[in-house]
Design an enzyme around this catalytic site. Structure first.
Site, PDB file in Angstrom:
ATOM      1  N   LYS A  61       0.926  -1.280   0.045  1.00  0.00           N
ATOM      2  CA  LYS A  61      -0.185  -0.100  -0.065  1.00  0.00           C
ATOM      3  C   LYS A  61       0.738   1.275  -0.047  1.00  0.00           C
ATOM      4  O   LYS A  61       2.060   1.408   0.678  1.00  0.00           O
ATOM      5  CB  LYS A  61      -1.083  -0.018   1.222  1.00  0.00           C
ATOM      6  CG  LYS A  61      -1.882   1.034   1.308  1.00  0.00           C
ATOM      7  CD  LYS A  61      -2.992   0.621   2.451  1.00  0.00           C
ATOM      8  CE  LYS A  61      -3.912   2.036   2.690  1.00  0.00           C
ATOM      9  NZ  LYS A  61      -4.594   1.683   4.019  1.00  0.00           N
ATOM     10  N   SER A 109     -10.369   0.275   6.809  1.00  0.00           N
ATOM     11  CA  SER A 109      -9.615   0.742   5.626  1.00  0.00           C
ATOM     12  C   SER A 109      -9.256  -0.534   4.552  1.00  0.00           C
ATOM     13  O   SER A 109      -9.033  -0.325   3.710  1.00  0.00           O
ATOM     14  CB  SER A 109      -8.414   1.456   6.157  1.00  0.00           C
ATOM     15  OG  SER A 109      -8.595   2.943   6.339  1.00  0.00           O
ATOM     16  N   SER A 136      -9.242   2.757   2.959  1.00  0.00           N
ATOM     17  CA  SER A 136      -8.285   3.412   2.191  1.00  0.00           C
ATOM     18  C   SER A 136      -7.416   2.118   1.249  1.00  0.00           C
ATOM     19  O   SER A 136      -6.370   2.450   0.391  1.00  0.00           O
ATOM     20  CB  SER A 136      -7.233   4.163   2.897  1.00  0.00           C
ATOM     21  OG  SER A 136      -6.814   3.361   4.067  1.00  0.00           O
TER      22      SER A 136
END
Length: 473
Positions: free
Chosen positions: A80, A179, A155
């Site tokens: 990520k 997330s 996210s």
């Protein structure tokens, strides 16, 4: 075996092929690079590629005997774009860091690479991971492959979409207020927020920050458990990190351990939920009864969750981002500014009250799990929403006070320190994925995985991904 066949294989199967020599890490990098070229232009999941670095690391790894290449044996894995990978751009989705190239990797990445992961890409994320819709000013929006007019949530949206489209076999995510769980639900894949300390990472802004946790994402439960094994371990540089368990998480997932009694809650008593989402998740939870498991409707008392999370999240943003607000305010998106400013306004009394609420809710939750082995609840309160909406403003007739409140069903479980996994459990009438959360008491990661694998087998949805991006008419 064709490249398309390899893309569709499970991570566990591909790792076995790596160990047997049927395929090499370099061949897998070729396969995944080709797949990215075919589909990422439609969904924008992996905006940062580092194949030169990946091939160099793969060649180094291949100099070792197959049995000495770690748990992942050379499997490509994306990280990520909030987490440092040495020599690779780490923008955090922010124009402030659009040229930032760290010299050293995060502990998490060092651990994964030590276990045979080959990092080849960074997955897209909203600015600093704020907001459950993956878009930013650096790379733009990530689109949901089940319907590219819809959000992939956030996210960890880039990671979820990479998995759903076959651009990854496994992926790293992180989770504060859902997330990685929310994107898993929206994209029809599996994501797990492990227990606090289960996955070591490099501390930043505070040693004891624990609202956010790093976790694994995959297309099925066994693959996810394999990645959790590769991510786990204690490191002195992360004093909260836990040692790896004596029994692997993959073995736990495959154990067949059956819960005796589970609870299902449509809303945790704190939030509205779309009726179709409730119907799909309730039906999935009730399938446990086919195995002789007692299924009841219940949930722990989490009534303070909204107030508590609002305060502690704001405090976290103030601790980690106040300097950016002072020096780079004009480059921050409104939601990030709001979070930081909310944190800077907090009083000691507010912080003390929120910490006490968290302690009380956690104690009640631990007591709840003396009666129930697992708790199931919807992962998201709505199906995937239009990409142009920055967040969910209302649900079932209730209008939310801020852009975070719609995430109560995930962040309430963050507050009480539980391991939580989001499992695909069905589809809406329009064909969009829905996920169910599977929750156990703190440190009950193995129980979560065993229960998730059992439900996955009952539901028969494994193998619905990867898919090619779809345009709904």
């Amino acid at each position: 075996m064709s490249a398309q066949d390899l893309i569709r294989e499970t991570a566990c199967t591909v790792v076995e092929k790596l160990r047997s020599g049927d395929v090499t890490p370099l061949e897998l990098l070729d396969v995944v690079e080709k797949r990215i070229g075919e589909v990422d232009g439609q969904v924008n999941a992996l905006p940062i590629l580092c194949f030169d670095r990946a091939r160099a690391n793969a060649k180094t790894l291949m100099q070792k005997p197959a049995g000495a290449r770690g748990l992942l044996a050379g499997l490509p894995v994306p990280i990520k774009d909030l987490t440092d990978v040495a020599g690779v751009l780490n923008t955090q989705g922010s124009p402030i860091f659009k040229d930032n190239v760290p010299a050293r990797s995060d502990i998490l990445v060092e651990n994964l690479e030590g276990n045979g992961a080959v990092v080849y890409a960074k997955s897209n994320t909203p600015e600093f991971g704020a907001g459950a819709n993956t878009f930013n000013e650096v790379f733009g929006a990530t689109l949901n492959p089940w319907d590219i007019s819809k959000s992939a949530a956030g996210s960890s949206g880039g990671a979820a979409v990479a998995l759903a489209t076959g651009m990854a076999w496994l992926a790293h995510g992180s989770d504060m207020g859902g997330s990685l769980r929310s994107p898993a639900s929206f994209c029809g894949i599996v994501g797990m927020r492990p227990s606090i300390g289960r996955v070591a990472h490099t501390p930043a802004a505070g040693i004891d920050r624990n609202l956010g946790q790093q976790g694994p994402m995959a297309r099925n439960v066994e693959d996810l458990a394999l990645l959790l094994d590769a991510m786990s371990g204690d490191y002195a540089a992360d004093p909260l990190s836990l040692p790896s368990p004596a029994t692997s998480f993959l073995s736990a997932a495959r154990s067949g351990h059956k819960p005796r009694r589970i609870a299902y809650s449509p809303n945790l008593g704190i939030t509205p939920v779309d009726p179709e989402v409730v119907a799909i998740t309730r039906k999935a939870a009730e399938r446990f009864a086919e195995l002789g498991v007692i299924v009841e409707e219940a949930h722990p008392d989490l009534r303070e969750a909204h107030e508590c999370f609002h305060v502690l999240r704001a405090l976290d943003f103030a601790m980690s981002k106040a300097k950016l607000l002072r020096e780079k305010r004009d480059l921050l998106k409104p939601e990030v500014i709001w979070n930081i400013e909310e944190g800077l306004k907090l009083t000691v009394d507010q912080i003390t009250r929120a910490e006490a609420q968290r302690v009380a809710m956690t104690a009640r939750t631990v007591e709840f799990f003396k009666t129930y082995d697992l708790l199931l609840t919807p992962t998201t309160i709505v199906p995937p929403f239009p990409i142009e909406n920055r967040y969910v403003a209302e649900c079932a007739g209730k209008r939310f006070e801020n852009y975070v409140e719609w995430l109560g069903i995930v962040y309430a479980l963050t507050l009480v320190c539980c391991p939580v996994l989001s499992l695909p459990c069905g589809f809406t009438a329009s064909g969009l994925p829905v996920g169910v959360q599977i929750v156990a008491a703190p440190r009950g990661d193995a129980q979560v995985l065993a229960g998730a694998k059992m439900l996955e087998d009952i539901l028969g949805l494994r193998g619905t991904t990867p898919i090619d991006p779809k345009v709904k008419k």
